[in-house]
Design an enzyme around this catalytic site. Sequence first.
Site, PDB file in Angstrom:
ATOM      1  N   LYS A 144       0.774  -1.171  -0.074  1.00 54.03           N
ATOM      2  CA  LYS A 144      -0.077  -0.005   0.099  1.00 54.03           C
ATOM      3  C   LYS A 144       0.594   1.273  -0.013  1.00 54.03           C
ATOM      4  O   LYS A 144       0.261   2.327  -0.214  1.00 54.03           O
ATOM      5  CB  LYS A 144      -0.959  -0.088   1.253  1.00 54.03           C
ATOM      6  CG  LYS A 144      -1.721  -1.204   1.235  1.00 54.03           C
ATOM      7  CD  LYS A 144      -2.524  -1.608  -0.096  1.00 54.03           C
ATOM      8  CE  LYS A 144      -3.218  -2.901   0.257  1.00 54.03           C
ATOM      9  NZ  LYS A 144      -2.320  -3.888   0.385  1.00 54.03           N
ATOM     10  N   GLU A 464      -7.157  -8.708   2.641  1.00 57.63           N
ATOM     11  CA  GLU A 464      -6.921  -9.533   1.542  1.00 57.63           C
ATOM     12  C   GLU A 464      -6.961 -11.093   2.448  1.00 57.63           C
ATOM     13  O   GLU A 464      -6.985 -11.176   3.483  1.00 57.63           O
ATOM     14  CB  GLU A 464      -5.325  -9.639   1.349  1.00 57.63           C
ATOM     15  CG  GLU A 464      -5.262  -8.379   0.502  1.00 57.63           C
ATOM     16  CD  GLU A 464      -3.720  -8.209   0.043  1.00 57.63           C
ATOM     17  OE1 GLU A 464      -2.959  -8.914   0.760  1.00 57.63           O
ATOM     18  OE2 GLU A 464      -3.426  -7.281  -0.665  1.00 57.63           O
ATOM     19  N   SER A 490      -4.882 -11.246  -2.356  1.00 63.86           N
ATOM     20  CA  SER A 490      -3.427 -10.779  -2.524  1.00 63.86           C
ATOM     21  C   SER A 490      -2.817 -11.217  -3.787  1.00 63.86           C
ATOM     22  O   SER A 490      -3.565 -11.567  -4.730  1.00 63.86           O
ATOM     23  CB  SER A 490      -2.451 -11.683  -1.319  1.00 63.86           C
ATOM     24  OG  SER A 490      -1.140 -11.650  -1.735  1.00 63.86           O
TER      25      SER A 490
END
Length: 587
Positions: A144, A464, A490
């Site tokens: 991120k 995820e 993911s």
Amino acid sequence: MSDKGSNINNTSENNVNKLDKSFLPSRHTTVGAERAPHRSFLYAMGLSQKEISQPFVGVVTTWNEAAPCNISLSRQAQAVKRGVTAANGTPREFTTITVTDGIAMGHAGMKASLVSREVIADSVELTVRGHCYDALVGLAGCDKTLPGLMMAMLRLNVPSVFLYGGSILPGRFRGRDVTVLDVFEAVGAHAAGKVSAADLEELEKSACPSAGSCGGQYTANSMAYVSEAIGLALPHSAGTPASYESRDQYAEASGITVMELLKKGIRPRDIVTRYSLENAAAIVAATGGSTNAALHLPAIAHEAGIKFDLFDVADVFKRTPLIADLKPGGRYLAKDVYDIGGVPIILRALLDGGYLHGECLTVTGKTLAENLSNIKFPENQDIIFKTDRALSPRGGLTALSGNLAPDGAIVKIAGLRKLIFSGPALIFDREEDAFRAVIERRYNSGDVIVIRYEGPRGGPGMREMLATTSAIYGQGMGEEVAMITDGRFSGATRGLCIGHVGPEAAVGGPIALIENGDIIDIDAETGSLSVRIDEKVLLARHKSWKPRNTDLQSGAIWKYAQIVGAARYGAITHPGALAETHVYADI
């Protein structure tokens, strides 16, 4: 191209290459008698009068000791600062947070992951605004952190250069290359009695041998490749492994480059356009990259005032061939791409095939095509292919829609043998329950495992599901079941795993209305995701449906849940550039 900040004062020999601060944000903290108190703080940190008179360049990293992804960034930041200084700028280093997915995965900590993207962008914005920096170099490692920094660059619109911290080197386990994905899958194999505790321990100690982000074409490397394709990073900078000190040459060059951008008045919104976003989507598709790119690219576009949602990303995915044989769907790792020439090799193949907009401007001041003009495609290798020899005529990802996902969904199809699947729904309202059922083998071949109330608002945080999908593969059932969620998967996930289903369950989307045993039809060839229920039945179920509360009723994640938008548009949390009445760079 903006002309703000491009004035150069050349009135004397001593002032050659010195930027006129009357057009720069740092004038608010460094120029004039009324800024004497501000300058006193700068002198306290050892800055000279000359350094105070120069442009201030923020050098932000996501360095921390949470995981190997970010551990080398502090060293690289020093090289960036040397470059800024050499080009007559004054670097000001600062850090922001990271939530590292590999550590957060499989438990409630993953709720913080996507939220961290917004906190990263917000914290960089606030630091730059508060201290009136004129330009920005951002260094990122884990998933991120890459889109978070790119979002901040577009939001602030000061001259900026992005730099990836680099990939981890492959681990070696009994004669083969391994990554952390192998460890996740070994957990499922251990639960199934196929891997001993001793073997699992040996693997976990071997899989991650160095600093750097996960080595497959997972989210970090996908977004790193995006940084070059979209034009915000220097050519070749995304490919060099983190542990190689040769990375420092790209770091120093990034510092020099950001000063050139400042002099020329080239800003991120001059670089990131609809066409460059399409280039970014193309490299994700061509490399079988992460489904998370379909979340991050719309969010980056939003910061630039460009409408570019999941379906726009998917249109590019559909027309771009798969040309890279990379894990998790293929055989090779990021280190292998580096060995044959790095990201420019992929871009060269796509440009030659007519799949890129070569006229897009980049941080070099040249177009993408100009950057690639001297790149020669290596022939004697089977990692990256020319487009006329593509592994598949369509990209490694595809979008789906239908009565179960009116706002769309996304799936990685690279490496999949089965693209059509129908089966009864096996429903779980949180990931922990699904993971426990998988470990205990409380599912059947042919099931469609549904994990809901894990969307941006419902999770909150859109977790995820790598732990669950990897456990299924570890049990040898990866091709026998499908999985859908309003959360995320993911970049390391493989199998028929469909994420970002929207509208999410928390707002009463169709995924909230299905029941155990309902037959779900998935067709990743035509892009369809539907449930065999009459619309009247769905409407009747919706009337009796009631919103749910989560157990996060205060704090940062609660706050996020109150404002976050739909996954289709990037799970954004503010109105974006289209609502601006001014941009920071012009203060």
